[in-house]
Design an enzyme around this catalytic site. Structure first.
Site, PDB file in Angstrom:
ATOM      1  N   GLU A 322      21.403  -3.469 -23.777  1.00  0.00           N
ATOM      2  CA  GLU A 322      21.643  -4.235 -24.933  1.00  0.00           C
ATOM      3  C   GLU A 322      21.415  -5.645 -24.819  1.00  0.00           C
ATOM      4  OE1 GLU A 322      23.789  -2.257 -23.385  1.00  0.00           O
ATOM      5  OE2 GLU A 322      24.144  -0.517 -24.500  1.00  0.00           O
ATOM      6  N   ASP A 364      -8.093 -34.674 -14.606  1.00  0.00           N
ATOM      7  CA  ASP A 364      -8.769 -36.045 -14.917  1.00  0.00           C
ATOM      8  C   ASP A 364      -8.137 -36.894 -13.754  1.00  0.00           C
ATOM      9  OD1 ASP A 364     -10.354 -35.706 -17.031  1.00  0.00           O
ATOM     10  OD2 ASP A 364      -8.937 -36.449 -18.447  1.00  0.00           O
ATOM     11  N   ASP A 669      -7.550 -36.186 -21.974  1.00  0.00           N
ATOM     12  CA  ASP A 669      -6.788 -37.011 -23.023  1.00  0.00           C
ATOM     13  C   ASP A 669      -7.820 -37.419 -24.164  1.00  0.00           C
ATOM     14  OD1 ASP A 669      -8.714 -38.403 -21.484  1.00  0.00           O
ATOM     15  OD2 ASP A 669      -7.386 -40.029 -20.967  1.00  0.00           O
ATOM     16  N   ASN A 735      22.501  -0.345 -14.918  1.00  0.00           N
ATOM     17  CA  ASN A 735      22.308   1.025 -15.847  1.00  0.00           C
ATOM     18  C   ASN A 735      22.226   2.347 -15.011  1.00  0.00           C
ATOM     19  OD1 ASN A 735      22.439  -0.520 -18.006  1.00  0.00           O
ATOM     20  ND2 ASN A 735      20.195  -0.259 -18.584  1.00  0.00           N
ATOM     21  N   GLU A 738      25.688   3.270 -14.187  1.00  0.00           N
ATOM     22  CA  GLU A 738      26.466   3.999 -15.216  1.00  0.00           C
ATOM     23  C   GLU A 738      25.807   5.297 -15.640  1.00  0.00           C
ATOM     24  OE1 GLU A 738      27.067  -0.385 -17.812  1.00  0.00           O
ATOM     25  OE2 GLU A 738      25.387   1.159 -18.326  1.00  0.00           O
TER      26      GLU A 738
END
Length: 948
Positions: A322, A364, A669, A735, A738
């Site tokens: 989440e 450059d 530039d 995760n 879990e």
């Protein structure tokens, strides 16, 4: 009074009879002919102005009448729309649907279980928290981008009451006389009234790549865009100089019309966003599939429909990260802000992603590696060299023995279009600066050091005509009234100038220029160039009239001497170049300067260290086909300098590198750098000295123009990408912690879940989102610039990332599963006798939740680095992470001990022994990962032959 007529190109609200398009607002009424058909003198009268420009008061009045010279702002989403967009993310949609179904299940239950309602509310709480964080970051990032863009100057040069001024482009008004020079972005739609080989690139409007040679004469073009005596906002001047009168500003310009069409186009997603969206679809799909599987597994066991669904929902919630949307936006926003603090303005997220994989930087020289403040250090005249002290544009310092070189410096100062601007005092710029070419600015400064007043010399010898510099003949000539006659003052490249000289001034007398003298001049010029100096020759000749032909003014010249100037390297660049080398980034200097000058500067800053660098000129590139060029670039260890190159050469080299699979960053530039900046993987423009066109074409703007900021931006870009991967490992590893206990309980025949959906959401709120946000702010690892660039084909979920997720997540899963089953089996209660109110069960699921929280705390410390030991970077070096982890542990303690929260989460109080066991198991992911990092470091050292 303004004239009236029928000019649709300067009238408001009418139709252009020749083009059929709606006309644009202007300062005058209609004229009998479109403005492109008018003579230059009639342009001034039609637009109620003069060759001296507008008076200041009239300019202010017109600005109030017609508005500022700005393109219409893209309508940004309102705050409410931005907030609403946070709920359309795929993860948010999945959770909202889950909450709705859970609430429906609560309504259908008989009797109703308040735990189901609590689950629905908890899921919505997670969605609201993510939305709040995402909205805050997006809104803050948008405000930051607006403030940073305002730091980038957009100015132009105008005549006001005959005085040449530099004003913000937004303050231009119709009737203003604009001074145009090579490299300038055209600030508004203008009618050219004076042109000296003025050439404009109209590609942004017409799509034609060929530049247009402008004229001040009337033209009978069918439309304004085809008129060679008009220049347009959004285009740029590529050569020459001139003046033009503004006739349309802001939204009424041709570019304004196209800008509105472009603004309506949808914003494209970056590759990283596509990867995250793809990952979200796969994770959401996997969560739904596994949740459905668990639902199907639970039903045959005799469990009722609603509890089985709630169980399956818990499995699904366990798999959905989440906090990912919020942490991703925070990480990118933090990266952009960090770069801004290091003077790098990121205009596109794509630049943040690409920076981490940059393999080649085509840089450059002037302004990027050097300070862009040309300083004359030597003046050579009559066979003697005169040293000059002082650095920069401040006229402090002196010329040693100035008398013999005063005439040379007087002539050089007269042959200049630049102007020195002194410090503006409190509230203004606090340093001397140059309006115009920096080389000419250096000449004005050295003239002042020799005791000359350039302004007074110009008044004594006023300019009557000029032949501007062009890249073909490499000379600039001005003709001045000098006493009873006229004098041509010429400066330019020594070789080209020497070919036009027939005499040499020595001790105030003109002598014939012999071959021996020519050889001495060439040798002196080469010697100065080998020291890294830019060398200019200065010459003059007398003339009979004020309007000579160019060939006459630039022939039979008397050489006065040579001027050698240096653009000092920036002191911080040497370390930045060394850092890029260690990071595996190849640096290629691409410059228009002489090869000797380029090599001298490259050696000073460390780009060249060996005795024989590969120096290739533009002329040699013209003789090489693609195969030969690929072979030239194929050796990554070679030190390559490209000198005397054109924009076409630069573009070709960038394409060749990309053809080889390199990720190329290009600095520029000037307007002529725009094609290469756009074509590069990362276009880097100069914010202080660069042109508007270059800044528009680039994806990153360096506000201080320094190469060191590029190296820092690469470091931060790598860090952003690494931090994204860190919190992906952090989120998905827990995760697993879990999900696995739930799956284990199902297949072991345990009737209840080891952790409920409400507990999972509490973990996500307390020990998931906040630590992940803190990981997004993780500073760069010490060795981030010691690693090679990542492959552009590498994915977020690479094999190493997935392996680390499984490694850390597997350890957490085994620990919490072991704790749960040890606790329930040691009680001696049969599985079938457990209910959700059984004290042992409540203690077991509390230990599972606390075990995950504690292991995540140590897991957050582990993922802070990929290879370095956490002890080396410091356990307390990210205080935000420690605070976030401490908050998660404190919340877990409250869930365990506060009676109200015990009722909500069905938990029980844990004793000190329980916490000690869980803390010990929680450290295992950190200890295991430290062992893994040690093994990786050991293996790397063995490969390098480093003794241990």
């Amino acid at each position: 009074m303004m004239r009236t007529g029928a000019d649709p190109s300067v009238a408001g609200g009418g139709k252009d009879r020749t083009s059929g398009r709606t006309s644009r607002t202007g300062p005058s009424g209609p004229s009998p002919d479109p403005i492109r058909r008018l003579a230059a003198g009639d342009v001034f009268s039609t637009l109620t102005t003069s060759r001296r420009g507008l008076p200041a008061a009239q300019a202010r009045a017109r600005l109030e009448q017609y508005g500022t010279n700005e393109l219409p702002r893209v309508r940004r989403r309102s705050a409410w729309r931005q907030l609403g967009a946070q709920f359309t993310d795929l993860f948010a949609v999945v959770l909202i649907v889950a909450a709705a179904i859970t609430f429906l299940a609560y309504r259908l239950q008989e009797p109703r279980d308040t735990a189901t309602l609590q689950l629905a509310v908890a899921i919505l709480g997670v969605v609201l928290l993510n939305a709040a964080i995402g909205f805050a970051q997006e809104y803050s990032a948008e405000r930051t981008a607006q403030a940073l863009e305002a730091m980038v100057p957009h100015t132009c040069r105008v005549l006001r009451d005959g005085e040449r001024l530099e004003v913000p482009a937004r303050e231009l008004a119709p009737g203003d006389v604009v001074v145009l020079e090579a490299g300038d972005a055209v600030p508004a739609d203008c009618r050219v009234v004076e042109a000296h080989e003025l050439t404009a690139n109209n590609a942004p409007l017409t799509g034609e790549s060929n530049a247009v040679v402008c004229t001040a004469d009337p033209v009978a073009a069918v439309s304004s865009l085809e008129a060679r005596n008009c220049v347009f906002m959004g285009t740029d001047i590529v050569a020459g100089s001139g003046r033009a009168v503004v006739y349309a500003t802001g939204a009424t310009t041709e570019f304004g019309r196209i800008y509105r069409l472009a603004a309506a186009a949808p914003k494209q997603k970056t590759p990283l966003q596509h990867q995250v969206a793809s990952m979200a679809r796969r994770v959401a799909g996997a969560a739904l599939a596994i949740g459905a599987l668990m639902f199907a597994v639970r039903l045959p066991t005799g469990e009722s429909l609603v509890p089985a669904f709630v169980f399956a929902l818990g499995v699904m919630v366990a798999m959905v990260p989440e906090g990912l949307p919020a942490t991703l936006s925070v990480s990118l926003a933090i990266g952009v802000r960090r770069m801004a603090r290091r003077h790098a303005l990121i205009k596109q997220l794509l630049a943040v992603e690409a920076l981490g994989s940059t393999t080649v930087v085509c840089t450059d020289k002037t302004g990027t590696l050097t300070q862009a403040e040309m300083t004359v250090t030597q003046v050579w005249a009559g066979g003697a060299t005169h040293a000059v002290s002082g650095v920069g544009y401040a006229p402090g310092g002196e010329v040693r023995d100035p008398a013999p070189v005063r005439e040379l410096l007087r002539v050089a100062g007269l042959c200049c279009d630049a102007r020195l601007v002194p410090p503006e005092g409190p509230g203004g710029r606090d340093h001397w600066r140059v309006l115009g070419d920096t080389t000419e600015g250096a000449l004005l400064v050295v003239a002042a050091k020799a005791g000359l007043d350039p302004g007074a010399e110009e008044a004594t010898a006023p300019r009557v005509t000029e032949f501007p510099f062009d890249s073909t003949r490499k000379l600039m000539t001005t003709v001045h009234k000098s006493g009873a006659g006229y004098q041509a003052c010429v400066k330019g490249a020594p070789v080209e100038l020497l070919a036009r000289c027939t005499g040499l001034e020595r001790d105030g007398r003109r002598e014939p220029l012999t071959e021996r003298d020519r050889a001495a001049v060439v040798a002196t010029s080469d010697a100065m160039a080998s020291q890294g100096l830019r060398v200019l020759g200065v010459a003059r000749r007398g003339l009979d009239g004020p309007r000579p032909a160019q060939d006459e003014a630039e022939a039979g010249l008397t050489l006065l001497g040579l001027v050698g100037m240096l653009d000092p390297p920036r002191p911080e660049v040497t370390d930045a170049v060394a850092a890029c080398r260690r990071a595996g980034i190849r640096i290629v200097m691409v410059t228009g300067d002489h090869p000797l000058t380029g090599e001298a500067v490259a050696r000073r800053v460390g780009i060249v260290r060996g005795p024989d660098p590969v120096v290739v000129t533009g002329a040699r590139l013209d003789t090489m086909d693609d195969e030969a060029l690929d072979a030239l670039l194929a050796e990554p260890s070679s030190e390559l300098l490209l000198c005397r190159v054109s924009p076409e050469h630069k573009m070709r080299v960038v394409t060749a590198f990309q053809r080889r699979g390199e990720v190329v960053a290009v600095t520029g530039d000037g307007a002529n750098d725009a094609p290469a900046l756009k074509h590069a993987d990362i276009g880097v423009a100069m914010g202080a000295s660069g042109t508007d066109v270059a800044r528009e074409a680039a994806s990153m703007v360096l506000l201080d123009d320094s190469f060191a900021s590029i190296a820092t931006a690469v470091q931060l870009g790598r860090t952003v990408y690494q931090n994204i991967r860190k919190f992906l490992v952090y989120l998905f590893s827990h995760n697993i912690g879990e999900l696995v206990p739930i799956l284990a309980a199902t297949f072991a025949g345990f009737p209840l879940v080891p952790i409920s959906a409400v507990q999972i959401l509490a973990i996500d709120l307390g020990s998931d989102v906040l630590p992940a946000l803190a990981l997004g702010a993780e500073p760069p690892e010490p060795d981030v610039m010691e690693r090679p660039p990542r492959s552009r084909r590498e994915r977020l979920f690479s094999a190493s990332v997935v392996g680390r997720i499984l490694f850390l997540g597997g350890i957490q899963a085994l620990c919490v599963s072991a704790v749960f089953f040890w606790h329930v089996t040691s009680s001696g209660i049969p599985f079938d006798d457990f209910t959700k109110d059984t004290p042992v069960y409540r203690e077991a699921i509390t230990m599972v939740q606390a075990g995950i929280v504690l292991s995540q705390f140590f897991n957050a410390l582990a993922v802070r680095t990929d290879r370095q030991s956490i002890l080396k970077v410091g356990l307390v070096s990210n205080p935000a992470l420690l605070a976030a982890g401490g908050f998660g542990v404190a919340l877990m303690a409250a869930i365990s001990y506060v009676p109200t929260l015990q009722d909500v989460f069905n938990t029980a109080p844990l004793d000190a022994a329980d916490w000690a066991v869980l803390a010990g198991l929680g450290t295992l992911p950190l200890l295991a990962d430290e062992a893994r990092k040690w093994w990786l470091r050991r293996r790397t050292d063995l490969r390098k032959g480093v003794p241990r």
